[in-house]
Design a protein around this motif. Structure first.
Motif, PDB file in Angstrom:
ATOM      1  N   GLN A  51       0.853  -1.141  -0.004  1.00 37.85           N
ATOM      2  CA  GLN A  51       0.067  -0.161  -0.013  1.00 37.85           C
ATOM      3  C   GLN A  51       0.740   1.259   0.077  1.00 37.85           C
ATOM      4  OE1 GLN A  51      -3.769   0.574   0.077  1.00 37.85           O
ATOM      5  NE2 GLN A  51      -3.322  -1.271  -1.073  1.00 37.85           N
ATOM      6  N   ARG A  52       2.035   1.174   0.642  1.00 36.89           N
ATOM      7  CA  ARG A  52       2.817   2.362   0.770  1.00 36.89           C
ATOM      8  C   ARG A  52       3.435   2.468  -0.549  1.00 36.89           C
ATOM      9  NH1 ARG A  52       4.518   3.962   6.095  1.00 36.89           N
ATOM     10  NH2 ARG A  52       3.513   2.809   7.758  1.00 36.89           N
ATOM     11  N   PHE A  53       4.174   1.723  -1.351  1.00 34.97           N
ATOM     12  CA  PHE A  53       4.487   1.508  -2.533  1.00 34.97           C
ATOM     13  C   PHE A  53       3.543   2.108  -3.459  1.00 34.97           C
ATOM     14  CE2 PHE A  53       5.473  -0.068  -6.596  1.00 34.97           C
ATOM     15  CZ  PHE A  53       6.617   0.395  -7.085  1.00 34.97           C
ATOM     16  N   LEU A  54       2.416   1.619  -3.704  1.00 36.78           N
ATOM     17  CA  LEU A  54       1.298   2.202  -4.503  1.00 36.78           C
ATOM     18  C   LEU A  54       0.755   3.648  -4.352  1.00 36.78           C
ATOM     19  CD1 LEU A  54      -0.722  -1.147  -4.984  1.00 36.78           C
ATOM     20  CD2 LEU A  54       0.766   0.028  -6.514  1.00 36.78           C
ATOM     21  N   LYS A  55       0.867   3.949  -2.943  1.00 35.53           N
ATOM     22  CA  LYS A  55       0.325   5.115  -2.707  1.00 35.53           C
ATOM     23  C   LYS A  55       1.733   6.217  -3.427  1.00 35.53           C
ATOM     24  CE  LYS A  55      -2.289   5.036   1.319  1.00 35.53           C
ATOM     25  NZ  LYS A  55      -2.176   5.334   2.854  1.00 35.53           N
ATOM     26  N   ALA A  56       2.889   6.134  -3.047  1.00 39.95           N
ATOM     27  CA  ALA A  56       3.853   6.673  -3.853  1.00 39.95           C
ATOM     28  C   ALA A  56       4.006   6.657  -5.153  1.00 39.95           C
ATOM     29  CB  ALA A  56       5.182   6.195  -3.371  1.00 39.95           C
ATOM     30  N   TYR A  57       3.816   5.585  -5.696  1.00 39.20           N
ATOM     31  CA  TYR A  57       3.546   5.126  -7.209  1.00 39.20           C
ATOM     32  C   TYR A  57       2.487   6.087  -7.940  1.00 39.20           C
ATOM     33  CZ  TYR A  57       3.430   2.388 -11.291  1.00 39.20           C
ATOM     34  OH  TYR A  57       3.299   1.764 -12.783  1.00 39.20           O
ATOM     35  N   VAL A  58       1.248   6.208  -7.260  1.00 38.27           N
ATOM     36  CA  VAL A  58       0.287   6.835  -7.812  1.00 38.27           C
ATOM     37  C   VAL A  58       0.403   8.252  -7.763  1.00 38.27           C
ATOM     38  CG1 VAL A  58      -2.180   7.177  -7.397  1.00 38.27           C
ATOM     39  CG2 VAL A  58      -1.402   4.864  -7.881  1.00 38.27           C
ATOM     40  N   GLU A  59       0.921   8.842  -6.462  1.00 34.06           N
ATOM     41  CA  GLU A  59       1.210  10.313  -6.218  1.00 34.06           C
ATOM     42  C   GLU A  59       2.225  10.676  -7.175  1.00 34.06           C
ATOM     43  OE1 GLU A  59       1.461  13.935  -3.243  1.00 34.06           O
ATOM     44  OE2 GLU A  59       1.285  11.569  -2.328  1.00 34.06           O
ATOM     45  N   GLY A  60       3.337   9.888  -7.382  1.00 35.09           N
ATOM     46  CA  GLY A  60       4.460  10.172  -8.448  1.00 35.09           C
ATOM     47  C   GLY A  60       3.729  10.504  -9.909  1.00 35.09           C
ATOM     48  N   ALA A  61       2.880   9.800 -10.228  1.00 34.67           N
ATOM     49  CA  ALA A  61       2.251   9.939 -11.579  1.00 34.67           C
ATOM     50  C   ALA A  61       1.291  10.963 -11.539  1.00 34.67           C
ATOM     51  CB  ALA A  61       1.403   8.411 -11.769  1.00 34.67           C
ATOM     52  N   TYR A  62       0.584  11.433 -10.315  1.00 35.47           N
ATOM     53  CA  TYR A  62      -0.317  12.497 -10.563  1.00 35.47           C
ATOM     54  C   TYR A  62       0.814  13.749 -10.635  1.00 35.47           C
ATOM     55  CZ  TYR A  62      -4.840  10.700 -10.289  1.00 35.47           C
ATOM     56  OH  TYR A  62      -6.116  10.078 -10.655  1.00 35.47           O
ATOM     57  N   TRP A  63       1.621  13.753  -9.512  1.00 31.72           N
ATOM     58  CA  TRP A  63       2.891  14.675  -9.696  1.00 31.72           C
ATOM     59  C   TRP A  63       3.162  15.050 -10.880  1.00 31.72           C
ATOM     60  CZ3 TRP A  63       8.248  14.514 -10.049  1.00 31.72           C
ATOM     61  CH2 TRP A  63       8.914  15.740  -9.846  1.00 31.72           C
ATOM     62  N   GLY A  64       3.598  13.932 -11.651  1.00 28.28           N
ATOM     63  CA  GLY A  64       3.914  14.334 -13.052  1.00 28.28           C
ATOM     64  C   GLY A  64       3.288  14.815 -14.040  1.00 28.28           C
ATOM     65  N   MET A  65       1.791  14.308 -14.002  1.00 34.15           N
ATOM     66  CA  MET A  65       0.871  14.794 -14.861  1.00 34.15           C
ATOM     67  C   MET A  65       0.572  16.202 -14.296  1.00 34.15           C
ATOM     68  SD  MET A  65      -1.384  11.613 -15.600  1.00 34.15           S
ATOM     69  CE  MET A  65      -1.778  10.897 -13.886  1.00 34.15           C
ATOM     70  N   ALA A  66       0.836  16.690 -13.408  1.00 42.96           N
ATOM     71  CA  ALA A  66       0.392  18.066 -12.978  1.00 42.96           C
ATOM     72  C   ALA A  66       1.636  18.988 -13.086  1.00 42.96           C
ATOM     73  CB  ALA A  66       0.028  18.003 -11.552  1.00 42.96           C
ATOM     74  N   ASN A  67       2.638  18.596 -13.341  1.00 47.64           N
ATOM     75  CA  ASN A  67       3.856  19.367 -13.249  1.00 47.64           C
ATOM     76  C   ASN A  67       4.642  18.664 -14.619  1.00 47.64           C
ATOM     77  OD1 ASN A  67       3.864  21.021 -10.384  1.00 47.64           O
ATOM     78  ND2 ASN A  67       3.501  18.959 -10.084  1.00 47.64           N
ATOM     79  N   PRO A  68       4.318  19.480 -15.637  1.00 47.98           N
ATOM     80  CA  PRO A  68       5.076  19.004 -16.993  1.00 47.98           C
ATOM     81  C   PRO A  68       6.606  19.300 -16.917  1.00 47.98           C
ATOM     82  CG  PRO A  68       3.402  20.584 -17.382  1.00 47.98           C
ATOM     83  CD  PRO A  68       3.098  20.066 -16.203  1.00 47.98           C
ATOM     84  N   ASP A  69       6.845  20.490 -16.356  1.00 48.68           N
ATOM     85  CA  ASP A  69       8.325  20.791 -16.506  1.00 48.68           C
ATOM     86  C   ASP A  69       9.311  19.894 -15.752  1.00 48.68           C
ATOM     87  OD1 ASP A  69       7.701  22.894 -18.177  1.00 48.68           O
ATOM     88  OD2 ASP A  69       7.711  24.296 -16.569  1.00 48.68           O
ATOM     89  N   LYS A  70       8.822  19.585 -14.510  1.00 45.49           N
ATOM     90  CA  LYS A  70       9.382  18.734 -13.541  1.00 45.49           C
ATOM     91  C   LYS A  70       9.664  17.422 -14.085  1.00 45.49           C
ATOM     92  CE  LYS A  70       8.556  21.309  -9.373  1.00 45.49           C
ATOM     93  NZ  LYS A  70       7.876  21.421  -8.026  1.00 45.49           N
ATOM     94  N   ALA A  71       8.302  16.844 -14.773  1.00 55.15           N
ATOM     95  CA  ALA A  71       8.484  15.565 -15.185  1.00 55.15           C
ATOM     96  C   ALA A  71       9.399  15.372 -16.411  1.00 55.15           C
ATOM     97  CB  ALA A  71       6.967  15.328 -15.706  1.00 55.15           C
ATOM     98  N   LYS A  72       9.371  16.496 -17.402  1.00 59.55           N
ATOM     99  CA  LYS A  72      10.157  16.517 -18.244  1.00 59.55           C
ATOM    100  C   LYS A  72      11.714  16.452 -18.082  1.00 59.55           C
ATOM    101  CE  LYS A  72       7.040  18.576 -21.625  1.00 59.55           C
ATOM    102  NZ  LYS A  72       6.609  19.474 -22.490  1.00 59.55           N
TER     103      LYS A  72
END
Length: 322
Positions: free
Chosen positions: A217-238
């Motif tokens: 559960q901890r891993f999936l929470k980090a994994y999913v939040e990482g994906a959302y963070w990337g989608m919401a912050n294109p410059d950082k994701a790039k």
């Protein structure tokens, strides 16, 4: 596993839970693994995550079954094949519920893929191997018509095509944009069909899932939040794409990012229809399956738990990703 008390949050280094996750190759579909690391979300969930590359899903499955790692990022085809041999492995989250692959040739051939063409895949039984079979069938060809070599991940296949060691290969971002820039010929685009599939997923053994539900559960929470963070912050994701995929090409970076946003399920839920298609396709190749039931290859329980806890809804509110 270390016992933790109190709410999930940042912890001292000596309190972090060790967790090893392997990737088959650095491509668009594994991006959330890197985003969770670079965004600091593993540490937020009290995890000390080590990311390992196995250069191939089939090899990665062997490492997972050895107990050396806790999770593997790989498609469902190796899961089905491993379970057919007696393993007990399940996909618990997915980044890619279609086939995001195009088959390229290094030069324009007539016909597009003459019999005897040397084609590179990652490993036998991998998602690129299965995708190649589907593409060849659509082109009226068979595997027996071609010379198929195990080369490695997308970057290795692209390099082998560039060096003339193979004549064609299935590729995905960042390889597809690089191939178009180099003038390679796109022979068949599997992504256009939008066939339901499980191309890349987080995979664990049933024993680990049973004994370490909290760590998952901890891993999936980090994994999913990482994906959302990337989608919401294109410059950082790039920036992450540039550094992790070792490219400075703006077109490749932009295409990879856009493909990530297009492919990523907002709830990271593996597609049941896609799972059924993978199972059906492998059965048609003559693989003797232990079962044709989706639940014998996919465990939706961990994602169900995230949703029931309100975590997915909170990510959608916090990051406002469409």
């Amino acid at each position: 596993m270390l016992a933790l008390s109190g709410p999930t949050g940042a912890a001292r280094a000596d309190e972090l839970i060790p967790f090893k996750v392997a990737i088959s190759t650095p491509v668009v579909s594994i991006l959330p693994v890197f985003l969770a690391a670079d965004g600091g979300f593993y540490k937020k969930q009290s995890l000390d995550v080590d990311i390992i590359s196995t250069e191939g899903g089939t090899k990665g499955m062997q490492v997972l079954l050895s107990g050396e790692i806790q999770a593997m990022h790989v498609g469902l085809s190796p899961v089905v094949a491993a379970n057919a041999q007696g393993a007990e492995v399940r996909a618990i989250a997915s980044t890619t519920n279609t086939l995001p692959i195009s088959l390229f040739s290094a030069k324009k051939l007539t016909p597009p893929l003459p019999k005897g063409t040397t084609i590179g895949i990652s490993t036998l039984g991998s998602e690129t191997d299965i995708a190649l079979t589907i593409a060849l069938k659509a082109l009226g060809l068979a595997r027996s018509d071609m010379q198929i070599n195990q080369i490695g991940g997308t970057s290795q296949r692209f390099a082998a095509m560039s060096a003339g060691r193979i004549e064609a290969a299935p590729l995905l971002e960042p390889g597809t944009t690089a191939a178009r820039q180099k003038g390679f010929t796109e022979v068949y685009d599997l992504s256009a069909a939008k066939t339901p599939w499980i191309f890349d997923a987080v995979v664990v053994t049933t024993d680990y899932a049973k004994d370490h539900a909290d760590a998952i559960q901890r891993f999936l929470k980090a994994y999913v939040e990482g994906a959302y963070w990337g989608m919401a912050n294109p410059d950082k994701a790039k920036e992450v794409i540039s550094r992790r995929f070792k490219t400075k090409d703006p077109a490749v970076i932009d295409s990879t990012y856009n493909e990530f946003k297009r492919l990523m399920p907002r709830d990271a839920r593996p597609s049941v229809e896609g799972s059924a298609n993978v199972i059906k396709q492998l059965a048609s190749t003559g693989l003797k399956l232990r079962s044709e039931k989706v639940e014998d290859y996919v465990d939706l329980g961990p994602i169900d738990a995230l949703e029931k806890s309100g975590f997915i809804a909170e990510m959608q509110r916090q990051y406002a990703v469409q």
